[in-house]
Design an enzyme around this catalytic site. Structure first.
Site, PDB file in Angstrom:
ATOM      1  CD  GLU A 164      12.719   4.406   8.676  1.00  0.00           C
ATOM      2  OE1 GLU A 164      12.683   5.382   9.466  1.00  0.00           O
ATOM      3  OE2 GLU A 164      12.672   4.512   7.455  1.00  0.00           O
ATOM      4  CD  GLU A 219       9.429  12.896  12.088  1.00  0.00           C
ATOM      5  OE1 GLU A 219       8.354  12.311  12.266  1.00  0.00           O
ATOM      6  OE2 GLU A 219      10.421  12.369  11.557  1.00  0.00           O
ATOM      7  CB  CYS A 265      12.505   9.175   8.827  1.00  0.00           C
ATOM      8  SG  CYS A 265      13.400   8.142   7.698  1.00  0.00           S
ATOM      9  N   GLY A 276       2.807   4.021  13.616  1.00  0.00           N
ATOM     10  CA  GLY A 276       3.651   2.847  13.882  1.00  0.00           C
ATOM     11  C   GLY A 276       3.221   2.117  15.147  1.00  0.00           C
ATOM     12  CE  LYS A 310      -1.931   2.841   2.864  1.00  0.00           C
ATOM     13  NZ  LYS A 310      -1.893   4.082   2.073  1.00  0.00           N
TER      14      LYS A 310
HETATM   15  P1  NAP Z   1       1.565   8.331   8.317  1.00  0.00           P
HETATM   16  O1  NAP Z   1       0.137   8.614   8.612  1.00  0.00           O
HETATM   17  O2  NAP Z   1       2.344   7.596   9.314  1.00  0.00           O
HETATM   18  O3  NAP Z   1       1.580   7.575   6.903  1.00  0.00           O
HETATM   19  C1  NAP Z   1       2.497   6.592   6.476  1.00  0.00           C
HETATM   20  C2  NAP Z   1       1.775   5.471   5.741  1.00  0.00           C
HETATM   21  O4  NAP Z   1       0.896   4.791   6.643  1.00  0.00           O
HETATM   22  C3  NAP Z   1       0.893   5.942   4.592  1.00  0.00           C
HETATM   23  O5  NAP Z   1       0.889   4.955   3.581  1.00  0.00           O
HETATM   24  C4  NAP Z   1      -0.453   6.051   5.277  1.00  0.00           C
HETATM   25  O6  NAP Z   1      -1.525   6.042   4.389  1.00  0.00           O
HETATM   26  C5  NAP Z   1      -0.415   4.814   6.145  1.00  0.00           C
HETATM   27  N1  NAP Z   1      -1.359   4.853   7.278  1.00  0.00           N
HETATM   28  C6  NAP Z   1      -1.811   5.935   7.957  1.00  0.00           C
HETATM   29  N2  NAP Z   1      -2.652   5.555   8.938  1.00  0.00           N
HETATM   30  C7  NAP Z   1      -2.741   4.208   8.873  1.00  0.00           C
HETATM   31  C8  NAP Z   1      -3.446   3.226   9.603  1.00  0.00           C
HETATM   32  N3  NAP Z   1      -4.262   3.555  10.609  1.00  0.00           N
HETATM   33  N4  NAP Z   1      -3.304   1.932   9.267  1.00  0.00           N
HETATM   34  C9  NAP Z   1      -2.498   1.582   8.265  1.00  0.00           C
HETATM   35  N5  NAP Z   1      -1.808   2.451   7.520  1.00  0.00           N
HETATM   36  C10 NAP Z   1      -1.911   3.755   7.821  1.00  0.00           C
HETATM   37  O7  NAP Z   1       2.315   9.669   7.979  1.00  0.00           O
HETATM   38  P2  NAP Z   1       1.644  11.011   7.378  1.00  0.00           P
HETATM   39  O8  NAP Z   1       0.345  11.318   8.069  1.00  0.00           O
HETATM   40  O9  NAP Z   1       1.609  10.898   5.921  1.00  0.00           O
HETATM   41  O10 NAP Z   1       2.693  12.061   7.848  1.00  0.00           O
HETATM   42  C11 NAP Z   1       2.587  12.572   9.159  1.00  0.00           C
HETATM   43  C12 NAP Z   1       3.920  12.644   9.804  1.00  0.00           C
HETATM   44  O11 NAP Z   1       4.549  11.362   9.838  1.00  0.00           O
HETATM   45  C13 NAP Z   1       4.930  13.504   9.097  1.00  0.00           C
HETATM   46  O12 NAP Z   1       4.732  14.841   9.332  1.00  0.00           O
HETATM   47  C14 NAP Z   1       6.194  12.963   9.655  1.00  0.00           C
HETATM   48  O13 NAP Z   1       6.440  13.505  10.906  1.00  0.00           O
HETATM   49  C15 NAP Z   1       5.940  11.490   9.785  1.00  0.00           C
HETATM   50  N6  NAP Z   1       6.462  10.695   8.656  1.00  0.00           N
HETATM   51  C16 NAP Z   1       7.591   9.970   8.846  1.00  0.00           C
HETATM   52  C17 NAP Z   1       8.117   9.247   7.795  1.00  0.00           C
HETATM   53  C18 NAP Z   1       9.362   8.438   7.942  1.00  0.00           C
HETATM   54  O14 NAP Z   1      10.030   8.189   6.958  1.00  0.00           O
HETATM   55  N7  NAP Z   1       9.696   7.974   9.120  1.00  0.00           N
HETATM   56  C19 NAP Z   1       7.495   9.252   6.556  1.00  0.00           C
HETATM   57  C20 NAP Z   1       6.317   9.987   6.396  1.00  0.00           C
HETATM   58  C21 NAP Z   1       5.819  10.692   7.462  1.00  0.00           C
HETATM   59  P3  NAP Z   1      -2.077   7.399   3.728  1.00  0.00           P
HETATM   60  O15 NAP Z   1      -1.021   8.432   3.759  1.00  0.00           O
HETATM   61  O16 NAP Z   1      -2.405   6.972   2.359  1.00  0.00           O
HETATM   62  O17 NAP Z   1      -3.285   7.815   4.529  1.00  0.00           O
END
Ligand code: NAP
Ligand code: MG
Length: 506
Positions: A279, A410, A313, A262, A204
Site C-alpha cells: 500500500e 507526493e 497516503c 514498495g 517492524k
Molecule cells: P518508507 O521509507 O517507505 O518507510 C515505510 C516503512 O518501511 C518504515 O517502517 C521503514 O523503516 C521501512 N523501510 C524503509 N526502507 C526499507 C527497506 N529497504 N526494507 C524494508 N523496510 C524498509 O517511508 P519514509 O521514508 O518514512 O517516508 C518517505 C515518504 O514515503 C513520505 O514522504 C511519503 O511520501 C511516503 N510514505 C507513504 C506512506 C503511505 O501511507 N503510503 C506512509 C509513509 C510514508 P524506517 O522508517 O524505520 O527506516
C-alpha cells in the site's frame, strides 16, 4: 528528571509509567521475551513537538531479525495458533480489542508524542478504527471456508469417481512493515487479517514511531496469545527492514509506505516467492463540480489535505475546482489554512501538530520552496511556526501548470495545489495524469454527473461528498504505482490465505 517535564502534566499516569522516568530504554518482543538488540544498538525516540528525547528503542540487527523469524516459524509450525480453533482465535482478537479500548487514552497519547498528531484525534480516529478493525477481523476467523468442486475433465477413465474440494490455509510467517503516519491503525490492518487467518507475524514498526506497537505487544501478551505468534522487531528500514524482507523464512510481506521502498520490497519478495501486499503513495485529486457550495467545498478540501498534517497516503493533495467557482473556493481554503492553530498534539486547542521528524519537515519545506521557485503562486501567508518542533505552515498553492513537481510528486505534508478546470473531460484527463491511483473524491449533488465520473477515475477508492472515509469492511489500496493488493475488508483476509486443492479418487 524526565525529558518530557513540559508535557508531563498532560499525560495519563499509565502513559508516564510506560515512558519511564527520564525515558525508558524500551525493549522489543521476540517469543515471550522483551529483549535488547544482541549488539546493544539503539535508536532515540524523539518527540517531534519538542525535539526532546523520550527514550530509545533497540535497533535490531540481521541476527535479531533471524531469531524473530525463526521464533515466528516455530510458533507457526507448532500449530498453537494456525490450528487453534477459529473460535479461540476470534476470542483472543476480541480480547485484544477490549484491552485496547481499556487503554485507548494511553495508546492515543503515545501516538501523539511519537508522531506529533493530536491525542484527541488519535483516540477518536486511529485508536477507535484500530479497535473496530480487530473486532471486524475477529469475526472472519470463524468464516474461512473453501469450496467443493465437481470434477469436469480429468484425464481418467469415465467410470472413475472423484471428490474434489479446497481448504484455505494460513500462508505462514508474515513480515508486517508499517510506516509512521498511522502507526497503530496500519499495524491493525496487517495484524488483524494475519491473526484471523492463523498466521504468525514479525512486525517492524517505523523507527520514528514504535511506541504504540510496543505497547500493543504488552496487550497481546496480556490477552493471552501464544508466545511467538506476534514478534516485534524495532529498527530502521535499511538494516532491520532489509533483513526482514530478504529472510527466506518469510511467506508473506505486507508493507505500507513509499512507492520507492514498495518496489524494492516487491522485488525482494519475488526472490523468495513470498506473497506481497503493498500500500504505497498517492497524489489524490479532489474534484469540485460546479454545483457544489463553495464554502462547503473549501471546508472539505481543507479537511482532505490537512487531516493528519497531510501525512496521509490518500491525502487530497491536488484540488481541481470548476473555473466558475475556483476563486471563491481557493480564497476561502487559503483563509482556513491561515487560521489553523499549530502546537503540540496534547492540547485539544491546537489544530495541527508538527510533522513526524526533522527529515520530513525538511522534505516538505523543500517542496514548498520548489513550488515557489517553479512559478506556482503561494496564496497562504507564510506565518511563523512555533520555535521548537517540526512544524510546517499549512500551505495552498495555485497553479495552472500540470507539469510542476508539486503537482506530480507526493509531498506528504500540509501542502495542496489548486487548479481550475473547464469541463468533465478536462478534469478526468488531468486527474488521471499521474503515476499514482490510490484515491479520488468528487464533490457534487448532481447524481448523473457523479455516476459518469466515478468509472472514469483511475483510483482504488473513489469517495463522493466525503474524503479519507475508511472502514473495516471496505477494501483499500491502489491502482497503478499506488500499490498491489488491498488492506481491509474480506479481500485483505484472502491475501493471508493459501488455497489447497484436494482431489480424491473414490
Ligand atoms: P518508507 O521509507 O517507505 O518507510 C515505510 C516503512 O518501511 C518504515 O517502517 C521503514 O523503516 C521501512 N523501510 C524503509 N526502507 C526499507 C527497506 N529497504 N526494507 C524494508 N523496510 C524498509 O517511508 P519514509 O521514508 O518514512 O517516508 C518517505 C515518504 O514515503 C513520505 O514522504 C511519503 O511520501 C511516503 N510514505 C507513504 C506512506 C503511505 O501511507 N503510503 C506512509 C509513509 C510514508 P524506517 O522508517 O524505520 O527506516
Ligand atoms: Mg518520534
Amino acid at each position: 528528571m524526565t525529558n518530557f517535564r513540559d508535557i508531563e502534566g498532560l499525560l495519563d499516569e499509565r502513559t508516564l509509567r510506560f515512558l519511564g522516568v527520564g525515558g525508558h530504554e524500551h525493549r522489543m518482543l521476540i517469543g515471550e521475551n522483551w529483549i535488547d538488540a544482541q549488539d546493544g544498538a539503539r535508536i532515540d525516540i524523539i518527540n517531534p513537538a519538542t525535539e526532546q528525547k523520550l527514550g530509545s528503542i533497540p535497533a535490531a540487527s540481521a541476527d535479531d531479525v533471524n531469531t524473530a523469524v525463526n521464533t515466528a516459524r516455530a510458533a507457526f509450525d507448532s500449530g498453537s495458533w494456525a490450528r487453534a480453533r477459529p473460535a479461540d482465535r476470534e476470542r483472543l482478537l476480541l480480547k485484544l480489542a477490549d484491552l485496547m479500548e481499556r487503554d485507548a487514552l494511553v495508546l492515543a497519547q503515545l501516538e501523539s508524542i511519537d508522531n506529533g498528531k493530536s491525542a484527541q484525534i488519535a483516540e477518536s480516529v486511529d485508536v477507535t478504527l484500530a479497535i473496530g478493525f480487530f473486532r471486524y477481523m475477529a469475526g472472519w476467523a470463524t468464516k474461512i471456508e473453501g469450496g467443493t468442486h465437481t470434477v469436469s475433465a480429468l484425464a481418467a477413465p469415465r467410470e472413475a469417481e472423484f471428490s474434489a474440494f479446497t481448504y484455505r490455509e494460513p500462508v505462514g510467517v508474515v513480515a508486517a512493515i508499517v510506516p509512521w503516519n498511522f502507526p497503530l491503525l496500519i499495524t491493525s490492518w496487517k495484524l488483524g487479517p494475519a491473526l484471523a487467518a492463523g498466521c504468525t507475524v514479525v512486525l517492524k514498526p517505523a523507527e520514528q514511531t514504535s511506541l504504540s506497537a510496543l505497547y500493543l505487544g504488552r496487550l497481546i501478551q496480556e490477552a493471552g496469545f501464544p508466545a511467538g505468534v506476534v514478534n516485534i522487531v524495532t529498527g530502521d528500514g535499511s538494516n532491520t527492514g532489509e533483513a526482514l524482507i530478504r529472510h527466506p523464512g518469510i511467506n508473506k510481506i505486507s508493507f505500507t509506505g513509499s512507492t520507492k521502498v514498495g518496489q524494492l520490497i516487491g522485488r525482494a519478495a519475488m526472490d523468495n516467492m513470498a506473497r506481497v501486499t503493498l500500500e504505497l503513495g498517492g497524489k489524490s485529486p479532489v474534484v469540485i463540480l460546479e454545483d457544489y457550495d463553495p464554502e462547503q467545498a473549501a471546508a472539505q478540501a481543507a479537511q482532505a489535505i490537512f487531516f493528519n498534517h497531510g501525512q496521509v497516503c490518500s491525502a487530497g493533495s491536488r484540488l481541481y475546482v470548476h473555473k466558475s467557482k475556483y476563486d471563491s473556493v481557493v480564497g476561502q481554503l487559503a483563509n482556513l489554512a491561515d487560521t489553523i492553530k499549530l502546537g503540540h498534539g496534547l492540547d485539544p486547542a491546537h489544530q495541527m501538530g508538527p510533522l513526524v521528524s526533522k527529515r520530513q519537515m525538511d522534505r516538505v519545506c523543500g517542496y514548498i520552496n520548489i513550488g515557489q521557485e517553479s512559478g506556482a503562486e503561494r496564496i497562504t501567508t507564510a506565518n511563523s511556526t512555533p520555535e521548537r518542533g517540526y512544524f510546517v505552515q499549512p500551505t495552498v498553492f495555485a497553479s495552472t501548470n500540470d507539469k510542476l513537481e508539486i503537482v506530480r510528486e507526493e509531498i506528504f505534508g500540509p501542502v495542496v495545489v489548486a487548479m481550475p478546470y473547464d469541463d468533465l473531460d478536462d478534469v478526468v484527463r488531468r486527474a488521471n495524469d499521474t503515476p499514482y491511483g490510490l484515491a479520488a473524491s468528487i464533490w457534487s449533488n448532481d447524481l448523473s454527473r457523479v455516476h459518469k465520473l466515478v468509472p472514469r477515475l483511475k483510483a482504488g477508492s473513489v469517495w463522493v461528498n466525503c474524503h479519507n472515509m475508511l472502514d473495516a469492511a471496505i477494501p483499500f489500496g491502489g491502482y497503478k504505482m499506488s500499490g498491489f493488493g488491498r488492506d481491509m475488508g474480506r479481500q485483505s483476509l484472502d491475501a493471508y490465505l493459501e488455497t489447497k486443492s484436494v482431489v480424491m479418487a473414490l
